[in-house]
Every structure is written in structure tokens, then in C-alpha cells.
Write a protein that holds these residues in place. Structure first.
Motif, PDB file in Angstrom:
ATOM      1  N   UNK A   1     -13.483  -6.126  18.041  1.00 54.81           N
ATOM      2  CA  UNK A   1     -12.584  -6.683  17.033  1.00 54.81           C
ATOM      3  C   UNK A   1     -12.664  -5.826  15.774  1.00 54.81           C
ATOM      4  N   UNK A   2     -11.734  -6.048  14.880  1.00 61.31           N
ATOM      5  CA  UNK A   2     -11.718  -5.314  13.612  1.00 61.31           C
ATOM      6  C   UNK A   2     -11.629  -6.323  12.466  1.00 61.31           C
ATOM      7  N   UNK A   3     -12.717  -7.022  12.175  1.00 61.17           N
ATOM      8  CA  UNK A   3     -12.685  -8.087  11.172  1.00 61.17           C
ATOM      9  C   UNK A   3     -12.821  -7.564   9.744  1.00 61.17           C
ATOM     10  N   UNK A   4     -11.925  -6.653   9.367  1.00 66.07           N
ATOM     11  CA  UNK A   4     -11.976  -6.104   8.024  1.00 66.07           C
ATOM     12  C   UNK A   4     -10.946  -6.780   7.127  1.00 66.07           C
ATOM     13  N   UNK A   5     -11.277  -6.929   5.864  1.00 66.53           N
ATOM     14  CA  UNK A   5     -10.369  -7.483   4.874  1.00 66.53           C
ATOM     15  C   UNK A   5     -10.151  -6.424   3.803  1.00 66.53           C
ATOM     16  N   UNK A   6      -8.946  -5.869   3.782  1.00 71.06           N
ATOM     17  CA  UNK A   6      -8.626  -4.805   2.833  1.00 71.06           C
ATOM     18  C   UNK A   6      -8.056  -5.443   1.569  1.00 71.06           C
ATOM     19  N   UNK A   7      -8.841  -5.464   0.514  1.00 66.51           N
ATOM     20  CA  UNK A   7      -8.389  -6.003  -0.769  1.00 66.51           C
ATOM     21  C   UNK A   7      -7.706  -4.918  -1.592  1.00 66.51           C
ATOM     22  N   UNK A   8      -6.630  -5.312  -2.292  1.00 64.24           N
ATOM     23  CA  UNK A   8      -5.990  -4.344  -3.171  1.00 64.24           C
ATOM     24  C   UNK A   8      -5.084  -5.038  -4.171  1.00 64.24           C
ATOM     25  N   UNK A   9      -5.166  -4.677  -5.462  1.00 58.43           N
ATOM     26  CA  UNK A   9      -4.195  -5.181  -6.431  1.00 58.43           C
ATOM     27  C   UNK A   9      -2.835  -4.553  -6.164  1.00 58.43           C
ATOM     28  N   UNK A  10      -1.776  -5.350  -6.322  1.00 65.92           N
ATOM     29  CA  UNK A  10      -0.440  -4.815  -6.052  1.00 65.92           C
ATOM     30  C   UNK A  10       0.550  -5.368  -7.066  1.00 65.92           C
ATOM     31  N   UNK A  11       1.746  -4.756  -7.085  1.00 65.77           N
ATOM     32  CA  UNK A  11       2.800  -5.204  -7.987  1.00 65.77           C
ATOM     33  C   UNK A  11       2.627  -4.666  -9.391  1.00 65.77           C
ATOM     34  N   UNK A  12       3.602  -5.004 -10.232  1.00 66.67           N
ATOM     35  CA  UNK A  12       3.622  -4.483 -11.595  1.00 66.67           C
ATOM     36  C   UNK A  12       2.928  -5.396 -12.572  1.00 66.67           C
ATOM     37  N   UNK A  13       3.136  -5.068 -13.849  1.00 68.43           N
ATOM     38  CA  UNK A  13       2.595  -5.893 -14.906  1.00 68.43           C
ATOM     39  C   UNK A  13       1.686  -5.169 -15.871  1.00 68.43           C
ATOM     40  N   UNK A  14       1.362  -3.877 -15.579  1.00 62.56           N
ATOM     41  CA  UNK A  14       0.467  -3.141 -16.478  1.00 62.56           C
ATOM     42  C   UNK A  14       1.118  -1.832 -16.933  1.00 62.56           C
ATOM     43  N   UNK A  15       2.417  -1.678 -16.727  1.00 61.11           N
ATOM     44  CA  UNK A  15       3.140  -0.453 -17.060  1.00 61.11           C
ATOM     45  C   UNK A  15       2.496   0.749 -16.389  1.00 61.11           C
ATOM     46  N   UNK A  16       2.170   0.577 -15.117  1.00 58.21           N
ATOM     47  CA  UNK A  16       1.488   1.634 -14.373  1.00 58.21           C
ATOM     48  C   UNK A  16       2.417   2.637 -13.726  1.00 58.21           C
ATOM     49  N   UNK A  17       3.718   2.359 -13.746  1.00 57.76           N
ATOM     50  CA  UNK A  17       4.658   3.314 -13.174  1.00 57.76           C
ATOM     51  C   UNK A  17       4.611   3.368 -11.661  1.00 57.76           C
ATOM     52  N   UNK A  18       5.114   4.469 -11.118  1.00 57.94           N
ATOM     53  CA  UNK A  18       5.339   4.566  -9.678  1.00 57.94           C
ATOM     54  C   UNK A  18       4.057   4.589  -8.853  1.00 57.94           C
ATOM     55  N   UNK A  19       2.948   4.998  -9.404  1.00 59.29           N
ATOM     56  CA  UNK A  19       1.742   5.153  -8.598  1.00 59.29           C
ATOM     57  C   UNK A  19       0.715   4.047  -8.808  1.00 59.29           C
ATOM     58  N   UNK A  20       1.081   2.999  -9.562  1.00 56.37           N
ATOM     59  CA  UNK A  20       0.136   1.915  -9.787  1.00 56.37           C
ATOM     60  C   UNK A  20       0.814   0.550  -9.757  1.00 56.37           C
ATOM     61  N   UNK A  21       2.024   0.460  -9.238  1.00 55.98           N
ATOM     62  CA  UNK A  21       2.789  -0.780  -9.411  1.00 55.98           C
ATOM     63  C   UNK A  21       3.587  -1.214  -8.193  1.00 55.98           C
ATOM     64  N   UNK A  22       3.429  -0.547  -7.066  1.00 54.01           N
ATOM     65  CA  UNK A  22       4.296  -0.834  -5.928  1.00 54.01           C
ATOM     66  C   UNK A  22       3.895  -2.123  -5.205  1.00 54.01           C
ATOM     67  N   UNK A  23       4.861  -2.655  -4.470  1.00 55.98           N
ATOM     68  CA  UNK A  23       4.665  -3.880  -3.682  1.00 55.98           C
ATOM     69  C   UNK A  23       5.010  -3.566  -2.225  1.00 55.98           C
ATOM     70  N   UNK A  24       4.054  -3.028  -1.458  1.00 56.70           N
ATOM     71  CA  UNK A  24       4.352  -2.548  -0.109  1.00 56.70           C
ATOM     72  C   UNK A  24       4.087  -3.566   0.991  1.00 56.70           C
ATOM     73  N   UNK A  25       4.085  -4.865   0.668  1.00 56.46           N
ATOM     74  CA  UNK A  25       3.664  -5.870   1.646  1.00 56.46           C
ATOM     75  C   UNK A  25       4.490  -5.861   2.929  1.00 56.46           C
ATOM     76  N   UNK A  26       5.794  -5.547   2.823  1.00 52.51           N
ATOM     77  CA  UNK A  26       6.659  -5.594   4.008  1.00 52.51           C
ATOM     78  C   UNK A  26       6.232  -4.591   5.073  1.00 52.51           C
ATOM     79  N   UNK A  27       5.634  -3.462   4.653  1.00 53.82           N
ATOM     80  CA  UNK A  27       5.175  -2.470   5.629  1.00 53.82           C
ATOM     81  C   UNK A  27       4.173  -3.075   6.592  1.00 53.82           C
ATOM     82  N   UNK A  28       3.309  -3.935   6.083  1.00 54.83           N
ATOM     83  CA  UNK A  28       2.217  -4.466   6.890  1.00 54.83           C
ATOM     84  C   UNK A  28       2.658  -5.669   7.722  1.00 54.83           C
ATOM     85  N   UNK A  29       3.650  -6.401   7.241  1.00 54.87           N
ATOM     86  CA  UNK A  29       4.155  -7.522   8.034  1.00 54.87           C
ATOM     87  C   UNK A  29       4.859  -7.031   9.287  1.00 54.87           C
TER      88      UNK A  29
END
Length: 348
Positions: free
Chosen positions: A121-149
Motif C-alpha cells: 500500500x502507499x499510505x502517504x498524506x501529501x500536505x500542501x498549501x494551495x490557492x491565493x491570498x498572499x499575492x504570491x503570483x503564478x508560482x505560489x498561488x495555484x489551485x491544481x486540485x482537479x489534476x488529482x481528482x
């Protein structure tokens, strides 16, 4: 006590999401010596958002440790650790950095149980902050959840309150399948409405501020009805729940707001029941519109609720553009665009 708690807990405190996540990690590392936390700056520094603060001091460098800047290596190592018998919780510093690790997630983690006929099995939990709110621009603000679904074998979780963040993270760590655990950094320290930095309301008055001490779980695959209503069903997750609440409150709309909490597994039964009751559906997410998870939701609602719909399904999302830096707050689905969608549904 909220539904999903598995042990009686009497002490309740007010925590923000960062504190709740930190506490979930602490609880699980204390309960299970196989839980390990690692990633960029998560050890001595305690993470860029301080989500892992104090863990290395409490559990040692062999269980909480820093890694090189190598997302493919971080996730690949987690897959091997999980197959070996550990329960790794790697942190990807920002969701935007996760792409070098996609091959390990898609080709290895998501398929390991199936391809080994359940031997590994692969019981890993990959934590990561996502989305905007800190004026991080293109490399700190994306919401890629659909890729994983889209990837069979992966579970995708997005909390919107500190209570859920702790309970869902504990459930994710205990789950035997790989989980992508996205944390909306815009509400790490409290909910915001979309009016720049204007709070929706103080945390002291907010349902999600109360977090029980100790161990409890919130089940994966179970949505939460944030508020019941008759006028329309508003389906969202993460930060957008707070924005939707603010808009409906401002307009005086008796909307039923549903927080999905987990995109995969999806609690489509709760969504279906709500839409059949209200006859109208508004879907909100921060990610870009084309290929966003809202498209899948819309299709499912149409398939299951077609004869109950009294108006076309509305979607309010981010734009199909590279993520803007200075125009971040115009990019978000905010009060104006959501309000216009609400008005169209109410007039239908």
C-alpha cells in the motif's frame, strides 16, 4: 460533538487552521511511531507557514526532517516508506511545486495497491498549501486540485475550518491509500470574505474556530451542510465556503451551502439531495474554469437532478489565464461575480 468524532473529547479550544494542522500532526506522531514528517524547511524552521513548528523538537530529527529541494524525491521517498510500513506525511511547500512529483504520485503511489494485488500500500498524506491570498503570483498561488481528482487511486481533501482540518488530516494519515491534502492558505489564520482583507467575522463567532483537544476524526467522503436553505444549493470547498457565506448573508438569500470537504471520494448523495430540494445549483471554486472540478460537479448534478432543476447550473470560478500577481483579488470568485450568479438563479 460534531458527526465524525470517534472518541469523546471534553476540552475544546479556539484554534486557527495552522494550529489545528500542527496539533493533528502532533497527535498522530504521538499515537503512531510509524508517522514521519519531512519536506523543505519543515524541521528546525517549522515550515514556511509554521504548520510543523515544534515537531522536530518533540519527536526528533529521525521522524521530522528537512529534505533537499526535490519534490520528485520527496514524494518518491514517501512511496517507498509507505510500502515499507511507515505512514509518511511529506509537505510540498506550495502546491505549485508539486508538478515534478506527479510521476511518482500517478505512476507509483496511485497504482501500488492495485498493481501488487494488495500486497503493498502507499499510505502517504501529501500536505500542501494551495490557492491565493498572499499575492504570491503564478508560482505560489495555484489551485491544481482537479489534476488529482482525475487520477484513480488518489484521494483529494480540502478543509475549510480548523475543526475539519484536524479531523480530516488525522483520517488521511490513518487511510491506507495516498491522500492529497490541500490547505487553503488564504484562511490559515481565519476566514476572509473576498473584500481584500476584510474578515467575514471574528473567529470567536465562527463555527470552525472550536477544535477539540486530542484525537478525533472527520470521515473522508462526507460533505458538511454548512447551512440549510431552500432558495438554492451552493456547492463549494476551501476558502470559497466563507466567501459564499458572506455573499448569501449580504443578499439575504436562504441558500443551502454545502462544503464538499473531500473531492475524492465525493459525497454526491448529499449534493443530489440538496439540489433536488432547492431546484437550483451554484458551484464555486478558485481554480481556473476549463477542466476545473466544477465541470465534473456540474455534469453529475445534471445527470442526477435534471428533472428537478429549475434553472441552468451556474459556475463561478477563477479565469482561464495565468495566475495574476497584482490582480489577485480580481481573479478570485468574489462578491460581485458570485452575487451576479446568485441574482440570475433567483430570477430564473
Amino acid at each position: 460533538m460534531e458527526a465524525g468524532m470517534t472518541e469523546a473529547v471534553t476540552t475544546v479550544r479556539r484554534l486557527n487552521m495552522i494550529e489545528a494542522i500542527n496539533e493533528a500532526l502532533h497527535v498522530m506522531m504521538e499515537r503512531d511511531c510509524n508517522v514521519v514528517v519531512f519536506g523543505e524547511d519543515v524541521g528546525y524552521f517549522g515550515g514556511v507557514f509554521r504548520a510543523t513548528a515544534g515537531l522536530q523538537k518533540a519527536f526528533g530529527k529521525h521522524r521530522v526532517f528537512d529534505t533537499p529541494i526535490n519534490e520528485c524525491g520527496i514524494i518518491g521517498a514517501a512511496v517507498g516508506m509507505g510500502a515499507y510500513g511507515l505512514r509518511p506525511v511529506p509537505e510540498i511547500q506550495f502546491a505549485d511545486y508539486i508538478y515534478p512529483g506527479l510521476d511518482q504520485l500517478i505512476s507509483e503511489a496511485a497504482r501500488l495497491r492495485y498493481r501488487s494485488a494488495g500486497e503493498f500500500i502507499a499510505p502517504l498524506t501529501v500536505r500542501s498549501p494551495f490557492g491565493g491570498g498572499i499575492f504570491g503570483g503564478q508560482t505560489h498561488s495555484q489551485s491544481p486540485e482537479a489534476l488529482f481528482t482525475h487520477v484513480a487511486g488518489l484521494k483529494t481533501v480540502i478543509p475549510c475550518t480548523p475543526y475539519d482540518a484536524k479531523g480530516l488530516l488525522i483520517s488521511a494519515i490513518e487511510d491506507d491509500d495516498p491522500v492529497i491534502f490541500f490547505e487553503p492558505k488564504r484562511i490559515y489564520n481565519g476566514p476572509f470574505s473576498g473584500y481584500y482583507d476584510k474578515p467575514v467575522e471574528p473567529w470567536a463567532k465562527h463555527e470552525g474556530s472550536e477544535v477539540p483537544e486530542g484525537y478525533y476524526t472527520v470521515p473522508l467522503g462526507k460533505a458538511r451542510i454548512v447551512q440549510e436553505g431552500e432558495a438554492m444549493s451552493v456547492i463549494a470547498y476551501g476558502t470559497m465556503i466563507h466567501v459564499a457565506q458572506a455573499v448569501c448573508r449580504e443578499k439575504g438569500i436562504d441558500a443551502e451551502i454545502i462544503d464538499l470537504r473531500t473531492l475524492v471520494p465525493l459525497d454526491i448523495e448529499t449534493v443530489e439531495k440538496s439540489v433536488k430540494k432547492t431546484g437550483k445549483c451554484l458551484i464555486i471554486h478558485e481554480a481556473t474554469r476549463t477542466g476545473g472540478f466544477g465541470g465534473e460537479l456540474s455534469a453529475l448534478v445534471q445527470e442526477r437532478c435534471f428533472y428537478h432543476l429549475e434553472a441552468p447550473i451556474e459556475r463561478v470560478t477563477g479565469f482561464d489565464t495565468p495566475y495574476p500577481h497584482s490582480l489577485e483579488w480580481a481573479y478570485f470568485p468574489g462578491p460581485v461575480r458570485i452575487g451576479e450568479a446568485v441574482d440570475r438563479l433567483m430570477k430564473a
